[in-house]
Design an enzyme around this catalytic site. Sequence first.
Site, PDB file in Angstrom:
ATOM      1  N   TYR A  47      -0.675   7.374   3.262  1.00 17.47           N
ATOM      2  CA  TYR A  47      -0.069   6.552   4.297  1.00 17.47           C
ATOM      3  C   TYR A  47       1.457   6.606   4.167  1.00 17.47           C
ATOM      4  O   TYR A  47       1.997   7.327   3.329  1.00 17.47           O
ATOM      5  CB  TYR A  47      -0.617   5.124   4.232  1.00 17.47           C
ATOM      6  N   HIS A  96      -2.833   6.988  -0.804  1.00 20.75           N
ATOM      7  CA  HIS A  96      -3.803   7.561   0.141  1.00 20.75           C
ATOM      8  C   HIS A  96      -3.180   8.268   1.333  1.00 20.75           C
ATOM      9  O   HIS A  96      -3.800   8.384   2.383  1.00 20.75           O
ATOM     10  CB  HIS A  96      -4.788   6.495   0.625  1.00 20.75           C
ATOM     11  N   HIS A 122       0.855  -1.192   0.000  1.00 21.10           N
ATOM     12  CA  HIS A 122       0.000   0.000   0.000  1.00 21.10           C
ATOM     13  C   HIS A 122       0.893   1.244   0.000  1.00 21.10           C
ATOM     14  O   HIS A 122       1.495   1.582   1.002  1.00 21.10           O
ATOM     15  CB  HIS A 122      -0.905  -0.013   1.229  1.00 21.10           C
TER      16      HIS A 122
END
Length: 195
Positions: free
Chosen positions: A173, A171, A168
Amino acid sequence: MTSFDLLTSPIAIGTMRLKNRMVMPPMVTNYAYEDGSVTGRLRAYHAERAKGGVGLIIVEASYVHQRGKGFRNQVGIYSDRLIPGLRSLVDTVHAHGAKIAIQLYHAGRQTKSSVTGCPIVAPSPIPDPTEPETPKELTKDEIAELVRAFGEAARRAKAAGFDAVEIHGAHGYLINEFLSPYSNKRTDEYGGPLE
Protein backbone atom coordinates in the site's frame (compact mmCIF):
# COMPACT_ATOMS: atom_id res chain seq x y z
CA MET A 1 1.45 -22.35 36.61
CA THR A 2 -0.23 -23.22 33.30
CA SER A 3 1.33 -22.62 29.90
CA PHE A 4 -1.18 -19.80 29.31
CA ASP A 5 -0.48 -17.75 32.45
CA LEU A 6 1.71 -15.27 30.61
CA LEU A 7 -0.74 -14.98 27.69
CA THR A 8 -3.63 -14.25 30.02
CA SER A 9 -1.74 -11.85 32.30
CA PRO A 10 -2.09 -8.05 31.97
CA ILE A 11 0.48 -5.98 30.10
CA ALA A 12 1.13 -2.29 29.54
CA ILE A 13 1.95 -0.82 26.14
CA GLY A 14 3.10 2.68 26.99
CA THR A 15 0.28 4.08 29.13
CA MET A 16 -2.31 1.65 27.75
CA ARG A 17 -2.98 -1.31 30.04
CA LEU A 18 -4.41 -4.47 28.49
CA LYS A 19 -6.22 -7.12 30.52
CA ASN A 20 -4.28 -9.82 28.65
CA ARG A 21 -1.79 -10.23 25.80
CA MET A 22 -4.28 -11.44 23.19
CA VAL A 23 -4.56 -9.06 20.24
CA MET A 24 -7.00 -9.36 17.36
CA PRO A 25 -5.15 -8.05 14.31
CA PRO A 26 -6.87 -5.90 11.69
CA MET A 27 -8.86 -7.96 9.19
CA VAL A 28 -10.90 -6.33 6.44
CA THR A 29 -14.57 -7.23 6.86
CA ASN A 30 -16.21 -4.83 4.37
CA TYR A 31 -18.97 -4.32 6.98
CA ALA A 32 -19.01 -0.50 6.75
CA TYR A 33 -21.45 1.54 4.70
CA GLU A 34 -20.35 2.57 1.19
CA ASP A 35 -19.24 5.98 2.54
CA GLY A 36 -17.02 4.32 5.18
CA SER A 37 -19.32 4.94 8.13
CA VAL A 38 -19.87 2.38 10.89
CA THR A 39 -22.77 -0.06 10.63
CA GLY A 40 -24.52 -2.10 13.29
CA ARG A 41 -23.02 -5.19 11.70
CA LEU A 42 -19.48 -3.83 12.19
CA ARG A 43 -20.24 -3.00 15.84
CA ALA A 44 -21.73 -6.47 16.41
CA TYR A 45 -18.72 -8.16 14.81
CA HIS A 46 -16.27 -6.36 17.11
CA ALA A 47 -18.54 -6.76 20.16
CA GLU A 48 -18.39 -10.54 19.75
CA ARG A 49 -14.58 -10.45 19.61
CA ALA A 50 -14.44 -8.25 22.71
CA LYS A 51 -16.88 -10.56 24.53
CA GLY A 52 -14.58 -13.45 23.60
CA GLY A 53 -11.96 -11.98 25.92
CA VAL A 54 -9.33 -10.46 23.62
CA GLY A 55 -7.34 -7.65 25.28
CA LEU A 56 -6.91 -5.45 22.21
CA ILE A 57 -8.79 -5.20 18.93
CA ILE A 58 -7.22 -3.42 15.97
CA VAL A 59 -9.90 -2.24 13.55
CA GLU A 60 -9.19 -3.01 9.91
CA ALA A 61 -7.51 -0.76 7.34
CA SER A 62 -9.40 2.54 7.55
CA TYR A 63 -8.84 4.95 4.71
CA VAL A 64 -7.58 8.44 5.59
CA HIS A 65 -8.41 10.06 2.22
CA GLN A 66 -10.97 9.34 -0.52
CA ARG A 67 -8.13 8.56 -2.94
CA GLY A 68 -6.90 5.91 -0.52
CA LYS A 69 -10.03 3.78 -0.40
CA GLY A 70 -9.10 0.26 -1.40
CA PHE A 71 -12.35 -1.67 -1.01
CA ARG A 72 -16.07 -1.08 -1.17
CA ASN A 73 -17.69 -0.94 2.26
CA GLN A 74 -14.33 -0.23 3.91
CA VAL A 75 -14.14 1.69 7.20
CA GLY A 76 -13.29 5.35 6.66
CA ILE A 77 -11.67 7.92 8.94
CA TYR A 78 -11.28 10.71 6.37
CA SER A 79 -13.94 13.11 7.69
CA ASP A 80 -15.08 14.50 11.03
CA ARG A 81 -18.64 13.43 10.20
CA LEU A 82 -17.50 9.81 10.73
CA ILE A 83 -16.43 10.42 14.36
CA PRO A 84 -19.83 9.69 15.99
CA GLY A 85 -20.05 6.28 14.32
CA LEU A 86 -16.47 5.48 15.21
CA ARG A 87 -17.20 6.56 18.80
CA SER A 88 -20.12 4.10 18.88
CA LEU A 89 -17.75 1.32 17.79
CA VAL A 90 -15.22 2.27 20.48
CA ASP A 91 -17.93 2.40 23.16
CA THR A 92 -19.22 -1.03 22.11
CA VAL A 93 -15.78 -2.62 22.46
CA HIS A 94 -14.96 -0.79 25.71
CA ALA A 95 -18.26 -2.01 27.20
CA HIS A 96 -16.85 -5.55 27.02
CA GLY A 97 -13.53 -4.69 28.69
CA ALA A 98 -11.27 -4.63 25.63
CA LYS A 99 -9.11 -1.84 24.28
CA ILE A 100 -9.41 -0.78 20.66
CA ALA A 101 -7.01 0.66 18.08
CA ILE A 102 -7.60 1.63 14.46
CA GLN A 103 -5.33 1.02 11.48
CA LEU A 104 -4.74 4.13 9.34
CA TYR A 105 -4.40 3.26 5.67
CA HIS A 106 -4.08 4.51 2.10
CA ALA A 107 -4.31 2.00 -0.76
CA GLY A 108 -2.00 3.91 -3.10
CA ARG A 109 -1.90 2.08 -6.43
CA GLN A 110 -3.65 -1.03 -5.06
CA THR A 111 -7.17 0.14 -5.85
CA LYS A 112 -9.37 1.23 -8.76
CA SER A 113 -10.83 4.60 -9.68
CA SER A 114 -14.22 2.85 -9.67
CA VAL A 115 -13.70 2.34 -5.91
CA THR A 116 -12.15 5.72 -5.05
CA GLY A 117 -14.30 7.81 -7.36
CA CYS A 118 -11.19 9.66 -8.50
CA PRO A 119 -7.86 8.86 -10.19
CA ILE A 120 -5.62 6.53 -8.21
CA VAL A 121 -2.26 7.83 -7.01
CA ALA A 122 1.18 6.49 -6.12
CA PRO A 123 4.78 7.67 -5.73
CA SER A 124 5.44 6.87 -9.41
CA PRO A 125 3.16 6.11 -12.39
CA ILE A 126 3.77 2.37 -12.24
CA PRO A 127 0.72 0.07 -12.16
CA ASP A 128 0.44 -2.55 -9.48
CA PRO A 129 0.75 -6.09 -10.89
CA THR A 130 -2.70 -6.91 -9.45
CA GLU A 131 -4.51 -3.81 -10.75
CA PRO A 132 -4.92 -2.65 -14.38
CA GLU A 133 -4.83 1.14 -13.85
CA THR A 134 -1.71 3.26 -14.06
CA PRO A 135 -1.65 5.59 -11.06
CA LYS A 136 -1.05 9.32 -11.26
CA GLU A 137 2.30 10.31 -9.77
CA LEU A 138 1.77 12.32 -6.60
CA THR A 139 3.03 15.90 -6.63
CA LYS A 140 4.90 17.26 -3.62
CA ASP A 141 1.80 19.25 -2.67
CA GLU A 142 -0.34 16.10 -2.85
CA ILE A 143 2.17 14.23 -0.68
CA ALA A 144 1.93 17.02 1.90
CA GLU A 145 -1.87 16.76 1.71
CA LEU A 146 -1.70 13.01 2.41
CA VAL A 147 0.70 13.53 5.33
CA ARG A 148 -1.88 15.93 6.76
CA ALA A 149 -4.64 13.38 6.05
CA PHE A 150 -2.85 10.77 8.18
CA GLY A 151 -2.42 13.34 10.96
CA GLU A 152 -6.08 14.37 10.77
CA ALA A 153 -7.12 10.72 10.85
CA ALA A 154 -5.08 10.22 14.03
CA ARG A 155 -6.81 13.29 15.53
CA ARG A 156 -10.20 11.80 14.61
CA ALA A 157 -9.22 8.48 16.19
CA LYS A 158 -8.38 10.27 19.42
CA ALA A 159 -11.64 12.26 19.28
CA ALA A 160 -13.57 8.99 18.78
CA GLY A 161 -11.90 7.49 21.88
CA PHE A 162 -9.60 4.91 20.30
CA ASP A 163 -6.85 3.73 22.64
CA ALA A 164 -4.20 3.63 19.92
CA VAL A 165 -3.57 3.91 16.19
CA GLU A 166 -1.57 1.67 13.88
CA ILE A 167 -0.08 3.04 10.66
CA HIS A 168 -0.41 0.54 7.81
CA GLY A 169 2.98 0.58 6.08
CA ALA A 170 3.03 -2.91 4.55
CA HIS A 171 1.52 -5.15 1.84
CA GLY A 172 2.31 -2.84 -1.06
CA TYR A 173 0.00 0.00 0.00
CA LEU A 174 1.00 3.68 -0.24
CA ILE A 175 3.59 3.95 2.55
CA ASN A 176 5.17 0.68 1.44
CA GLU A 177 5.14 1.95 -2.16
CA PHE A 178 7.32 4.90 -1.14
CA LEU A 179 9.79 2.49 0.52
CA SER A 180 10.05 0.07 -2.41
CA PRO A 181 12.38 0.59 -5.39
CA TYR A 182 9.86 -1.38 -7.48
CA SER A 183 7.11 1.21 -7.08
CA ASN A 184 9.10 4.37 -6.34
CA LYS A 185 11.27 5.71 -9.16
CA ARG A 186 11.23 9.33 -7.96
CA THR A 187 14.40 11.40 -8.15
CA ASP A 188 13.32 14.05 -5.61
CA GLU A 189 13.54 13.84 -1.79
CA TYR A 190 10.71 11.26 -1.80
CA GLY A 191 12.70 8.76 -3.88
CA GLY A 192 16.08 7.09 -3.97
CA PRO A 193 17.82 5.36 -1.06
CA LEU A 194 15.99 5.12 2.25
CA GLU A 195 18.61 7.36 3.87
